[in-house]
Design a protein around this motif. Structure first.
Motif, mmCIF file in Angstrom:
data_model
loop_
_atom_site.group_PDB
_atom_site.id
_atom_site.type_symbol
_atom_site.label_atom_id
_atom_site.label_comp_id
_atom_site.label_asym_id
_atom_site.label_seq_id
_atom_site.Cartn_x
_atom_site.Cartn_y
_atom_site.Cartn_z
ATOM 1 N N GLY A 184 0.913 -1.195 -0.019
ATOM 2 C CA GLY A 184 -0.095 0.009 -0.109
ATOM 3 C C GLY A 184 0.895 1.439 -0.072
ATOM 4 N N GLY A 185 1.777 1.389 0.812
ATOM 5 C CA GLY A 185 2.749 2.460 0.898
ATOM 6 C C GLY A 185 3.459 2.970 -0.199
ATOM 7 N N ALA A 186 4.294 1.874 -0.834
ATOM 8 C CA ALA A 186 4.882 2.101 -1.975
ATOM 9 C C ALA A 186 4.135 2.289 -3.187
ATOM 10 C CB ALA A 186 5.817 0.565 -2.212
ATOM 11 N N ILE A 239 0.844 3.544 -3.038
ATOM 12 C CA ILE A 239 0.303 4.991 -3.225
ATOM 13 C C ILE A 239 1.435 6.189 -3.429
ATOM 14 C CG2 ILE A 239 -0.336 6.710 -1.266
ATOM 15 C CD1 ILE A 239 -1.522 4.283 0.261
#
Lengths: 274, 203
Positions: free
Chosen positions: A45-47, A49
């Motif tokens: 999710g972080g990467a 996003i």
């Protein structure tokens, strides 16, 4: 739509899965594997996003998209491999329930759409700093078709469709990041007003336990939220500044790739409820 | 005293004179809203932990080695803050729906401890480690104390995630035969299910 209906011939194999030694071993540490699944989802999710917000033209805009792709592709791989391995493992002891779940096939379809859009479109487009190579165009169409199917099944599956509000909330948040100045405040004020109206309609005008009237009201509001969010997103897309990484098509890739992972995660969570 | 407050929160706050549900019970009994809250809590983890991971990886010198730390922080941390605000607000609402269950849950208590440690690490980083940022901002691999802070941050948040997931499981619920120290740690004696020591059952 359940796998049990789509693939009834698999029933004996599915029923045998929870008895495998591996399934028994996983069952003993199920919660830890579940937590690892969440961690993998967060890494992806972080990467994803940050990379896709860059394609939209938000976030790390001082760096070329190709530089962000070069730095984050490893972590996208870690996240995807992590969710696949932990997902397979936690599915083993739970195979019979998943086989009869309406949310599980939607999650699998969303996972497929996410993989297509991430590896076929988003990463190659970022690597090319916003140019869309020919193969990526084909994958884009395939990914869009898969995403449309996910949306269709999500919206039409009773018990699962309330989870669409996760998608709306995520889309609302991305658009909030993507628009600037006075429009951002107008957009936010509209969203808050809609939320207030929605709450009043489903808690004051209609009894919260009157599902016969509450359900169509919720669906009507979902359409209004979607129209509001899409309207502002569209304004951002077609009012975009000239520049390779900000072209409407590239921005659309960023939006859809983030949202398809949200759909996959939301469908996964709603396996517990649907 | 804390428990008395939580009993009031769960059973009395918002209960009308007609004896209808309290607000806490009404929230727990909603058809889909509680599920949406729980789902949003989990989904916002993707935004919160996913983005803090990227900042910590930069502090470790694992990503964006050619980009100053301050620039990565300035662009990514606003996303982290939004994720954190959603996590906290949905977390508070989830707690409000079942305050007594969480109060007597050892995993929840441990989660709060690690949440406190993670936030303490943020404060220490902000007021101590980050002071000399001009000296290492552009270094591909920041100094050891900066990398230590990043490792502590990741470890604390991972513990918060794992412990948060364990809350859903009932292995150590009050009323079940469990070790004495667990009964004490989650104050089972005051719970409606009481405390049952596994050692006393064995004897």
């Amino acid at each position: 739509m359940r796998l049990a209906e789509l693939l009834p011939g698999l029933a004996p194999a599915v029923n045998a899965l929870p008895d495998l030694w591996l399934a028994q071993a996983i069952k003993a540490q199920f919660s830890a594997w579940e937590a690892l699944h969440l961690v993998s989802m967060s890494v992806l999710g972080g990467a994803s996003i940050i990379l896709n917000l860059r394609l939209i033209g938000v976030g790390m805009t001082n760096e070329p998209a190709s530089e962000i792709q070069r730095n984050l592709r490893v972590w996208i791989n870690v996240g995807v491999i992590g969710i696949l391995i932990t997902g397979l493992l936690i599915a083993l002891p739970d195979a019979r329930r998943l086989y009869n779940s309406t949310a599980f096939p939607v999650k699998m379809l969303a996972l497929l759409a996410g993989v297509i859009l991430t590896y076929g479109v988003s990463l190659p487009v970022a690597r090319a700093d916003g140019d869309m190579p020919a193969p990526a165009r084909g994958w884009w169409l395939a990914g869009l078709a898969a995403t449309a199917l996910v949306l269709f099944f999500f919206a039409t599956t009773s018990g699962l469709n309330p989870g669409l509000f996760h998608l709306l909330a995520a889309a609302a948040l991305i658009v909030l990041f993507a628009i600037h100045g006075r429009m951002r405040w107008i957009y936010l004020a509209g969203l808050l007003a809609l939320f207030g109206l929605h709450f009043a309609a489903t808690h004051v005008l209609i009894d919260p336990y009157d599902f016969a009237r509450g359900d169509p009201t919720n669906k009507a509001f979902a359409w209004v939220y979607a129209a509001w969010i899409l309207g502002f997103a569209g304004r951002g897309l077609f009012g975009a500044r000239p520049g390779a990484a900000n072209r409407p098509l590239v921005q659309a890739v960023g939006y859809v790739t983030i949202l398809v992972w949200v759909l996959a995660a939301a469908a996964g969570r709603w396996i517990a409820f649907a | 005293m804390v428990r008395d407050f939580l009993v009031w929160l769960q059973t009395d706050l918002g209960r009308g004179a007609d004896g209808a549900q309290s607000w806490s019970e009404a929230l727990l009994g909603t058809a889909n809203f509680w599920g949406l809250l729980e789902g949003t809590h989990l989904l916002s983890l993707m935004l919160f932990f996913g983005t803090i991971l990227i900042v910590d990886l930069r502090l470790l010198g694992a990503v964006f080695r050619n980009t100053p730390v301050s620039e990565v922080s300035a662009k990514v941390l606003p996303l982290t803050v939004v994720g954190f605000l959603i996590l906290v607000s949905t977390g508070l609402a989830l707690f409000f729906a079942k305050p007594l269950v969480y109060y007597h849950n050892i995993w929840f208590r441990a989660k709060l401890v690690f949440l406190g440690l993670a936030l303490l690490n943020v404060v220490v980083f902000h007021y101590s480690v980050q002071r000399g940022i001009a000296g290492w901002d552009a270094l591909p691999k920041p100094p050891a104390r900066v990398r230590t802070a990043a490792v502590l941050s990741l470890a604390a948040w991972l513990c918060v995630i794992f412990l948060g997931r364990f809350i859903a499981y009932e292995w150590l619920e009050c009323g079940k035969p469990i070790p004495h120290w667990v009964n004490v740690a989650q104050d089972c004696a005051s719970s409606e299910y009481g405390a049952r020591d596994v050692a006393s059952l064995v004897q």
